[in-house]
Write a protein that holds these residues in place. Sequence first.
Motif, PDB file in Angstrom:
ATOM      1  N   CYS A 300       0.870  -1.171   0.000  1.00 34.69           N
ATOM      2  CA  CYS A 300       0.000   0.000   0.000  1.00 34.69           C
ATOM      3  C   CYS A 300       0.913   1.230   0.000  1.00 34.69           C
ATOM      4  O   CYS A 300       1.490   1.594   1.035  1.00 34.69           O
ATOM      5  CB  CYS A 300      -0.919  -0.004   1.228  1.00 34.69           C
ATOM      6  SG  CYS A 300      -2.001   1.427   1.240  1.00 34.69           S
ATOM      7  N   LYS A 301       1.074   1.843  -1.174  1.00 34.69           N
ATOM      8  CA  LYS A 301       2.003   2.979  -1.308  1.00 34.69           C
ATOM      9  C   LYS A 301       1.522   4.154  -0.462  1.00 34.69           C
ATOM     10  O   LYS A 301       2.319   4.913   0.095  1.00 34.69           O
ATOM     11  CB  LYS A 301       2.090   3.414  -2.782  1.00 34.69           C
ATOM     12  CG  LYS A 301       2.733   2.374  -3.692  1.00 34.69           C
ATOM     13  CD  LYS A 301       4.256   2.500  -3.693  1.00 34.69           C
ATOM     14  CE  LYS A 301       4.896   1.524  -4.687  1.00 34.69           C
ATOM     15  NZ  LYS A 301       6.293   1.249  -4.401  1.00 34.69           N
ATOM     16  N   ARG A 302       0.194   4.298  -0.377  1.00 33.17           N
ATOM     17  CA  ARG A 302      -0.391   5.443   0.331  1.00 33.17           C
ATOM     18  C   ARG A 302       0.027   5.468   1.794  1.00 33.17           C
ATOM     19  O   ARG A 302       0.304   6.511   2.369  1.00 33.17           O
ATOM     20  CB  ARG A 302      -1.914   5.322   0.223  1.00 33.17           C
ATOM     21  CG  ARG A 302      -2.698   6.611   0.212  1.00 33.17           C
ATOM     22  CD  ARG A 302      -4.160   6.318  -0.107  1.00 33.17           C
ATOM     23  NE  ARG A 302      -4.709   5.262   0.726  1.00 33.17           N
ATOM     24  CZ  ARG A 302      -5.135   5.415   1.964  1.00 33.17           C
ATOM     25  NH1 ARG A 302      -5.071   6.597   2.534  1.00 33.17           N
ATOM     26  NH2 ARG A 302      -5.615   4.395   2.644  1.00 33.17           N
ATOM     27  N   THR A 303       0.107   4.254   2.428  1.00 30.14           N
ATOM     28  CA  THR A 303       0.457   4.197   3.857  1.00 30.14           C
ATOM     29  C   THR A 303       1.848   3.599   4.075  1.00 30.14           C
ATOM     30  O   THR A 303       2.232   3.340   5.217  1.00 30.14           O
ATOM     31  CB  THR A 303      -0.585   3.349   4.625  1.00 30.14           C
ATOM     32  OG1 THR A 303      -0.597   2.025   4.060  1.00 30.14           O
ATOM     33  CG2 THR A 303      -1.973   3.943   4.540  1.00 30.14           C
ATOM     34  N   ASN A 304       2.545   3.319   2.972  1.00 30.05           N
ATOM     35  CA  ASN A 304       3.889   2.714   3.039  1.00 30.05           C
ATOM     36  C   ASN A 304       3.879   1.400   3.821  1.00 30.05           C
ATOM     37  O   ASN A 304       4.761   1.125   4.631  1.00 30.05           O
ATOM     38  CB  ASN A 304       4.865   3.715   3.689  1.00 30.05           C
ATOM     39  CG  ASN A 304       6.298   3.275   3.501  1.00 30.05           C
ATOM     40  OD1 ASN A 304       6.647   2.767   2.438  1.00 30.05           O
ATOM     41  ND2 ASN A 304       7.104   3.430   4.534  1.00 30.05           N
ATOM     42  N   THR A 305       2.856   0.595   3.586  1.00 27.67           N
ATOM     43  CA  THR A 305       2.678  -0.642   4.357  1.00 27.67           C
ATOM     44  C   THR A 305       2.785  -1.861   3.451  1.00 27.67           C
ATOM     45  O   THR A 305       2.214  -1.877   2.356  1.00 27.67           O
ATOM     46  CB  THR A 305       1.284  -0.637   5.032  1.00 27.67           C
ATOM     47  OG1 THR A 305       1.176   0.545   5.821  1.00 27.67           O
ATOM     48  CG2 THR A 305       1.081  -1.853   5.911  1.00 27.67           C
ATOM     49  N   LEU A 306       3.514  -2.871   3.938  1.00 22.25           N
ATOM     50  CA  LEU A 306       3.526  -4.170   3.260  1.00 22.25           C
ATOM     51  C   LEU A 306       2.449  -5.041   3.898  1.00 22.25           C
ATOM     52  O   LEU A 306       2.429  -5.232   5.127  1.00 22.25           O
ATOM     53  CB  LEU A 306       4.895  -4.840   3.421  1.00 22.25           C
ATOM     54  CG  LEU A 306       4.952  -6.312   2.964  1.00 22.25           C
ATOM     55  CD1 LEU A 306       4.621  -6.458   1.479  1.00 22.25           C
ATOM     56  CD2 LEU A 306       6.326  -6.911   3.263  1.00 22.25           C
ATOM     57  N   ILE A 307       1.559  -5.554   3.067  1.00 19.66           N
ATOM     58  CA  ILE A 307       0.493  -6.429   3.554  1.00 19.66           C
ATOM     59  C   ILE A 307       0.752  -7.821   2.969  1.00 19.66           C
ATOM     60  O   ILE A 307       0.800  -7.985   1.741  1.00 19.66           O
ATOM     61  CB  ILE A 307      -0.896  -5.914   3.123  1.00 19.66           C
ATOM     62  CG1 ILE A 307      -1.082  -4.475   3.622  1.00 19.66           C
ATOM     63  CG2 ILE A 307      -2.000  -6.821   3.654  1.00 19.66           C
ATOM     64  CD1 ILE A 307      -2.317  -3.780   3.074  1.00 19.66           C
ATOM     65  N   LEU A 308       0.971  -8.781   3.862  1.00 18.66           N
ATOM     66  CA  LEU A 308       1.205 -10.164   3.426  1.00 18.66           C
ATOM     67  C   LEU A 308       0.031 -11.010   3.886  1.00 18.66           C
ATOM     68  O   LEU A 308      -0.393 -10.918   5.049  1.00 18.66           O
ATOM     69  CB  LEU A 308       2.488 -10.710   4.055  1.00 18.66           C
ATOM     70  CG  LEU A 308       3.794 -10.044   3.611  1.00 18.66           C
ATOM     71  CD1 LEU A 308       4.954 -10.472   4.511  1.00 18.66           C
ATOM     72  CD2 LEU A 308       4.093 -10.388   2.154  1.00 18.66           C
ATOM     73  N   ILE A 309      -0.486 -11.822   2.990  1.00 19.03           N
ATOM     74  CA  ILE A 309      -1.641 -12.659   3.336  1.00 19.03           C
ATOM     75  C   ILE A 309      -1.266 -14.115   3.067  1.00 19.03           C
ATOM     76  O   ILE A 309      -0.694 -14.428   2.012  1.00 19.03           O
ATOM     77  CB  ILE A 309      -2.877 -12.250   2.509  1.00 19.03           C
ATOM     78  CG1 ILE A 309      -3.158 -10.762   2.739  1.00 19.03           C
ATOM     79  CG2 ILE A 309      -4.090 -13.100   2.901  1.00 19.03           C
ATOM     80  CD1 ILE A 309      -4.298 -10.204   1.942  1.00 19.03           C
ATOM     81  N   SER A 310      -1.558 -14.974   4.048  1.00 21.66           N
ATOM     82  CA  SER A 310      -1.237 -16.392   3.849  1.00 21.66           C
ATOM     83  C   SER A 310      -2.435 -17.248   4.218  1.00 21.66           C
ATOM     84  O   SER A 310      -3.267 -16.846   5.039  1.00 21.66           O
ATOM     85  CB  SER A 310      -0.026 -16.798   4.704  1.00 21.66           C
ATOM     86  OG  SER A 310      -0.352 -16.669   6.071  1.00 21.66           O
ATOM     87  N   ALA A 311      -2.503 -18.432   3.597  1.00 15.49           N
ATOM     88  CA  ALA A 311      -3.556 -19.395   3.945  1.00 15.49           C
ATOM     89  C   ALA A 311      -2.932 -20.773   4.100  1.00 15.49           C
ATOM     90  O   ALA A 311      -2.083 -21.177   3.293  1.00 15.49           O
ATOM     91  CB  ALA A 311      -4.625 -19.431   2.853  1.00 15.49           C
TER      92      ALA A 311
END
Length: 346
Positions: A300-311
């Motif tokens: 998310c460039k807007r918040t400078n956040t890396l979001i990782l999703i796993s299942a």
Amino acid sequence: MAIQCAIIGGSGYTGGELLRILSTHPGVEITCVTSRKYAGMPISALFPSLRGIVDINFEDYSPESLKERAQIAFTAVPHQAAMPVVRELLDAGLKVIDLSADFRLHDADVYENWYGEHSQKELLERAVYGLPEIYREKIKAAELVANPGCYPTSAILPLYPILKRGIVDSNGIIIDSKSGVSGAGRTSSSAFGYSEVNEGFKAYKVCEHRHTPEIEQELSMACGAPLTLNFTPHLVPMTRGILTTSYSKLKEDVDEQELIDILRDFYNESPFVRVLDQGLFPDCHNVRGSNFCDIGVRVCKRTNTLILISAIDNLVKGASGQAVQNMNIMEGLDETIGLQSPPLFP
Ligand SMILES: NC(=O)c1ccc[n+]([C@@H]2O[C@H](COP(=O)([O-])OP(=O)(O)OC[C@H]3O[C@@H](n4cnc5c(N)ncnc54)[C@H](OP(=O)(O)O)[C@@H]3O)[C@@H](O)[C@H]2O)c1
């Protein structure tokens, strides 16, 4: 010759899942399955799905009798109950894969803060944390493997390579997980029964779930310094599966494809980790009944956040499948043997 295996605590969900997986494993013979409550009863009485597939009876636990009948034991009993059993099995000369939390934490004080007294502290340094994608070489020589927790497996696999590369800030990581109800075991309380879970959705053990120190231990190893993080588990009305989303602050200007490439490179030799193409995200449906961990990446460039999703499937990669993967590695077999069937979809 087949590897002779014993399952201690075979009447529960992870015991049943071990039976399901090992029953088709070409290199294994299940020689003993224990239960205190159901000793003497056929396994199919408790697991009708295994009728005609596993035709032996539950029996009482006796480490002495196992000396001649098994080379390796899976202990699938609750934490605290596992530690004396693991000691007896090791003393009887068996290798042990423990599915409980009793040998996962290296520091006995941390264990005692979160779980209670540890009666087998001297075994902690003999235990190898059984996440094959990270500790494969150590597992090969291990006599005692501490099989990771379900939530930790789903949280560590996506974050470990990223923290190791120093791409995100190790402070302030947030991990948000949702689990199916089988995560609580077969003998869980009415709070996990159909009428209390169906159509509900809640967080539990907020800020105090016992898997927190395990995730912190492993992610601290990844970044080379102690870290703390926020972990919030949720209960969702499904039987199997864990979906975990983590949020961390990027320290560098990297794009999604670079991060996907870093993860794919790290897991290049790890057949059970599938890093999805850009724009695709994991679904518990796509891993159910399998040993896969699917990972999706979003920046998310807007918040400078890396979001990782796993299942993952909590009973397979989060427990019994990972335990069989560990057994394969300990016994010098290809780690995928017995674990190759595709996920159940839908
Ligand atoms: N469920 C999951 O998704 C999951 C994932 C990762 C790890 N684990 C861990 O795996 C272990 C087993 O979990 P589970 O979900 O299979 O639990 P479960 O369905 O509740 O089964 C527990 C088993 O342990 C036996 N048992 C219970 N208390 C015992 C005691 N004091 N001494 C000896 N045996 C005892 C029970 O057998 P009898 O009463 O018939 O003797 C039963 O076979 C736990 O340590 C759990 O934390 C579970």
